[in-house]
Write an enzyme that holds these catalytic residues in place. Structure first.
Site, PDB file in Angstrom:
ATOM      1  N   GLY A  11      16.520  15.846   6.222  1.00 58.71           N
ATOM      2  CA  GLY A  11      17.455  16.569   5.373  1.00 58.71           C
ATOM      3  C   GLY A  11      18.626  17.056   6.193  1.00 58.71           C
ATOM      4  O   GLY A  11      18.687  16.848   7.408  1.00 58.71           O
ATOM      5  N   SER A  15      18.297  23.116   5.771  1.00 52.32           N
ATOM      6  CA  SER A  15      17.428  22.771   4.642  1.00 52.32           C
ATOM      7  C   SER A  15      15.987  23.216   4.860  1.00 52.32           C
ATOM      8  O   SER A  15      15.153  23.043   3.979  1.00 52.32           O
ATOM      9  CB  SER A  15      17.474  21.264   4.367  1.00 52.32           C
ATOM     10  OG  SER A  15      17.038  20.519   5.491  1.00 52.32           O
ATOM     11  N   LYS A  17      13.945  22.278   7.611  1.00 52.72           N
ATOM     12  CA  LYS A  17      13.119  21.265   8.267  1.00 52.72           C
ATOM     13  C   LYS A  17      12.235  21.870   9.358  1.00 52.72           C
ATOM     14  O   LYS A  17      11.044  21.598   9.398  1.00 52.72           O
ATOM     15  CB  LYS A  17      13.993  20.157   8.869  1.00 52.72           C
ATOM     16  CG  LYS A  17      14.833  19.398   7.867  1.00 52.72           C
ATOM     17  CD  LYS A  17      15.715  18.358   8.520  1.00 52.72           C
ATOM     18  CE  LYS A  17      16.664  18.917   9.552  1.00 52.72           C
ATOM     19  NZ  LYS A  17      17.657  19.887   9.048  1.00 52.72           N
ATOM     20  N   SER A  18      12.813  22.676  10.227  1.00 52.84           N
ATOM     21  CA  SER A  18      12.027  23.297  11.307  1.00 52.84           C
ATOM     22  C   SER A  18      11.000  24.262  10.737  1.00 52.84           C
ATOM     23  O   SER A  18       9.868  24.335  11.229  1.00 52.84           O
ATOM     24  CB  SER A  18      12.945  24.026  12.291  1.00 52.84           C
ATOM     25  OG  SER A  18      13.852  23.129  12.891  1.00 52.84           O
ATOM     26  N   GLU A  83      14.040  18.329  15.813  1.00 54.67           N
ATOM     27  CA  GLU A  83      15.299  17.654  16.174  1.00 54.67           C
ATOM     28  C   GLU A  83      15.034  16.225  16.634  1.00 54.67           C
ATOM     29  O   GLU A  83      15.594  15.740  17.620  1.00 54.67           O
ATOM     30  CB  GLU A  83      16.068  18.441  17.253  1.00 54.67           C
ATOM     31  CG  GLU A  83      16.401  19.870  16.877  1.00 54.67           C
ATOM     32  CD  GLU A  83      17.478  19.986  15.792  1.00 54.67           C
ATOM     33  OE1 GLU A  83      18.031  18.955  15.364  1.00 54.67           O
ATOM     34  OE2 GLU A  83      17.755  21.120  15.372  1.00 54.67           O
ATOM     35  N   CYS A 141      29.845  25.989  -2.771  1.00 57.61           N
ATOM     36  CA  CYS A 141      29.716  26.199  -4.225  1.00 57.61           C
ATOM     37  C   CYS A 141      28.315  26.628  -4.651  1.00 57.61           C
ATOM     38  O   CYS A 141      28.079  26.881  -5.823  1.00 57.61           O
ATOM     39  CB  CYS A 141      30.138  24.942  -4.985  1.00 57.61           C
ATOM     40  SG  CYS A 141      28.929  23.597  -4.888  1.00 57.61           S
ATOM     41  N   ILE A 157      28.767  12.914  18.415  1.00 59.42           N
ATOM     42  CA  ILE A 157      27.644  13.075  17.493  1.00 59.42           C
ATOM     43  C   ILE A 157      26.777  14.261  17.900  1.00 59.42           C
ATOM     44  O   ILE A 157      26.399  15.076  17.074  1.00 59.42           O
ATOM     45  CB  ILE A 157      26.791  11.785  17.439  1.00 59.42           C
ATOM     46  CG1 ILE A 157      27.630  10.622  16.916  1.00 59.42           C
ATOM     47  CG2 ILE A 157      25.540  11.985  16.589  1.00 59.42           C
ATOM     48  CD1 ILE A 157      28.237  10.824  15.545  1.00 59.42           C
ATOM     49  N   ILE A 159      26.573  17.509  19.104  1.00 59.20           N
ATOM     50  CA  ILE A 159      27.079  18.850  19.383  1.00 59.20           C
ATOM     51  C   ILE A 159      26.144  19.794  18.649  1.00 59.20           C
ATOM     52  O   ILE A 159      26.101  19.814  17.420  1.00 59.20           O
ATOM     53  CB  ILE A 159      28.535  19.043  18.929  1.00 59.20           C
ATOM     54  CG1 ILE A 159      29.451  18.140  19.756  1.00 59.20           C
ATOM     55  CG2 ILE A 159      28.945  20.508  19.075  1.00 59.20           C
ATOM     56  CD1 ILE A 159      30.916  18.290  19.463  1.00 59.20           C
ATOM     57  N   GLY A 161      24.691  23.194  17.285  1.00 58.44           N
ATOM     58  CA  GLY A 161      25.232  24.471  16.851  1.00 58.44           C
ATOM     59  C   GLY A 161      24.574  24.926  15.568  1.00 58.44           C
ATOM     60  O   GLY A 161      23.767  24.213  14.978  1.00 58.44           O
TER      61      GLY A 161
END
Length: 177
Positions: A11, A15, A17-18, A83, A141, A157, A159, A161
Site C-alpha cells: 500500500g 496506510s 503497513k508497519s 520496508e 481531500c 527513488i 529518499i 521520510g
C-alpha cells in the site's frame, strides 16, 4: 507442505503497513512462535528498531541486504520484514525462507512516488500465499488514498521520510496537483 508461506502487505505511505506487520508478528508470538523482524538499516527516522508513523516501536534486526542476516535468523520460524521494497534480495530471500518452512511477512510500498512499480515487490506477488493492499486517507481531500506523493522536487527513488516529505493521496489529488 512444510507450513512455510509468504504474506505480503502492500500500500501507499501512511496506510498502516508497519502497524499490520507488527500486529501479525505479535499474534504469532502469542501462539508461541519464535519471531524476528528485520528493518531496512538506512531508515533511521525514529531511532533503532521498527517504528510506525504513530511512534509505536518494535525490536528489529537491521540490514541493507537480507542475505546479511541469514545466520542470525536460523532459529526463528516467523520472519517479519518492513520496508521490503528497499531490499534488493527480497524475492530470493522470501522464497528460500518459505521453502524452508518459515512464515515470512513482508510490509512494502507497491509503487514509488511517481506511481511506478517496485518490481521486486511485484515479483513477490505470484510467490505469496496472501496479498493485502491497504489504503490510507488522502491528506488533501480525506477520501481513500492509494498513492504516495513526494512533496519535494528530488527525483531519487530512495529518499526516506515521513509526512514532512510525503503525502498519501487519492487519484484525483495525485493527478490534480
Amino acid at each position: 507442505m512444510n507450513g512455510g508461506h509468504i504474506q505480503l502487505i502492500i500500500g501507499p505511505m501512511f496506510s498502516g503497513k508497519s502497524t499490520e506487520l507488527i500486529r501479525r508478528v505479535r499474534r504469532y508470538q502469542i501462539a508461541q512462535y519464535k519471531c524476528v523482524t528485520i528493518k531496512y538499516s538506512n531508515d533511521n527516522r525514529y531511532g533503532t528498531g521498527l517504528w510506525t508513523h504513530d511512534k509505536n516501536n518494535f525490536e528489529a534486526l537491521e540490514a541493507t541486504k537480507l542475505c546479511d542476516v541469514l545466520e542470525s535468523i536460523t532459529d526463528f520460524s516467523v520472519i517479519g520484514i518492513d520496508e521490503g521494497q528497499f531490499f534488493p534480495d527480497i524475492v530470493e530471500f522470501c522464497e528460500r525462507m518459505a521453502n524452508e518452512g518459515k512464515i515470512v511477512i513482508v510490509a512494502a510500498l507497491d509503487g514509488t512516488f511517481q506511481r511506478k512499480p517496485f518490481n521486486n515487490i511485484l515479483n513477490l506477488i505470484p510467490l505469496s500465499e496472501m496479498v493485502v493492499k491497504l489504503t490510507a486517507v488522502c491528506m488533501k481531500c480525506f477520501k481513500e488514498a492509494s498513492f504516495s506523493k513526494r512533496l519535494g522536487e528530488e527525483t531519487e527513488i530512495e529518499i526516506i521520510g515521513g509526512n514532512d516529505m510525503y503525502q498519501s493521496v487519492c487519484r484525483k489529488c495525485y493527478v490534480g496537483s
